[in-house]
Design a protein around this motif. Sequence first.
Motif, PDB file in Angstrom:
ATOM      1  N   ILE A 178       0.380  -1.073   0.148  1.00 18.30           N
ATOM      2  CA  ILE A 178      -0.587   0.141  -0.255  1.00 18.30           C
ATOM      3  C   ILE A 178       0.625   0.827   0.054  1.00 18.30           C
ATOM      4  N   ILE A 183      -3.499   6.681   0.009  1.00 24.16           N
ATOM      5  CA  ILE A 183      -4.079   6.293   0.431  1.00 24.16           C
ATOM      6  C   ILE A 183      -5.444   7.053   0.702  1.00 24.16           C
ATOM      7  N   GLU A 186     -10.683   6.015   4.013  1.00 18.70           N
ATOM      8  CA  GLU A 186     -12.112   5.103   3.359  1.00 18.70           C
ATOM      9  C   GLU A 186     -11.213   3.759   3.451  1.00 18.70           C
ATOM     10  N   GLU A 187      -9.650   3.642   2.343  1.00 21.00           N
ATOM     11  CA  GLU A 187      -9.278   2.590   2.191  1.00 21.00           C
ATOM     12  C   GLU A 187      -8.515   2.425   3.058  1.00 21.00           C
ATOM     13  N   LYS A 190      -9.651  -0.892   5.994  1.00 19.33           N
ATOM     14  CA  LYS A 190     -10.113  -1.646   5.684  1.00 19.33           C
ATOM     15  C   LYS A 190      -9.167  -2.533   7.059  1.00 19.33           C
TER      16      LYS A 190
END
Length: 296
Positions: A178, A183, A186-187, A190
């Motif tokens: 990542i 990012i 919201e991501e 996760k």
Amino acid sequence: MVSKLDLYKIFCQVGVSKSFSQAAKALYMTQPAVSQAIMQLERELDIRLFHRTPKGAFLTQEGEFLFEYASSALNLLQVGQDKMNEFKNLTAGELKIGVGDTISRYFLLPYLELFHNRYPNVKVKIENGTTSELCAILKAGEVDIAVCNFPLEDPSLTLKPFIDVHDIFVCGDKYQHILSNPISYEELMKYPLIFLEPKSNSRQYVEKYILSKGLQIEPEFELGSHDLLLEFAKINLGIACVTKEFSQDYLSKGLVSEVKITDAIPKREVGVCYLKSVPLSLAATRFVEMVENDNS
């Protein structure tokens, strides 16, 4: 007019010198002035204090009794005055600082060393706690100053920011995939998140900012130590929210990597606070000036 304290100083000097003329020389006064002072004290006490003879002035029995108390009192006053000079020159005294473990380790330690080297006879006492806990003991008078995370909203406190700090997210090798592009929050949600405990001022600051984006964080781990955040991230237990300036050792060694976010958390500050209603001690004033000058 000669003050009562001066009368007793003259009286004690005559008692030591056993001579009005010698006492006058020691006090940088004229002999008539010394004689007049002793007569004034004798009138006020209605007691003869000295036997005047061609060979000198000698205490009467009553004079000896008074001399014992007066000389002790003057000596105590001199000791007190010397102590005040020690405090003034910082050759004595105490400095009580409230600070959290992380700020103490990564920011304050060099200044504590510098202050101790400059004023080795000033005792430094450290109280640890979260920002809210430090503000509480500051208001209770248990510390002179608190060095903590800003922002703070308390009209009873004077706030002096020292350095800017930035809240970032870091991860271990497991989450390298990542790191190529920033990012969104919201991501980020996760992944398992690692945060400081809810009462931490820095945690509340970050949480409030993320909440302004319409998102509620649900950390997998809530820890009481900034170092533990880094350690948990290093062994891939999740993505940790840390202070960038206090994580440089881990980042530079590649133990963790920064996760870039599309909308970076605004910077905040670390600084000192103290009560507006209570003047700072000289030791606290010197310490604040020292740190402030180094970061100006």
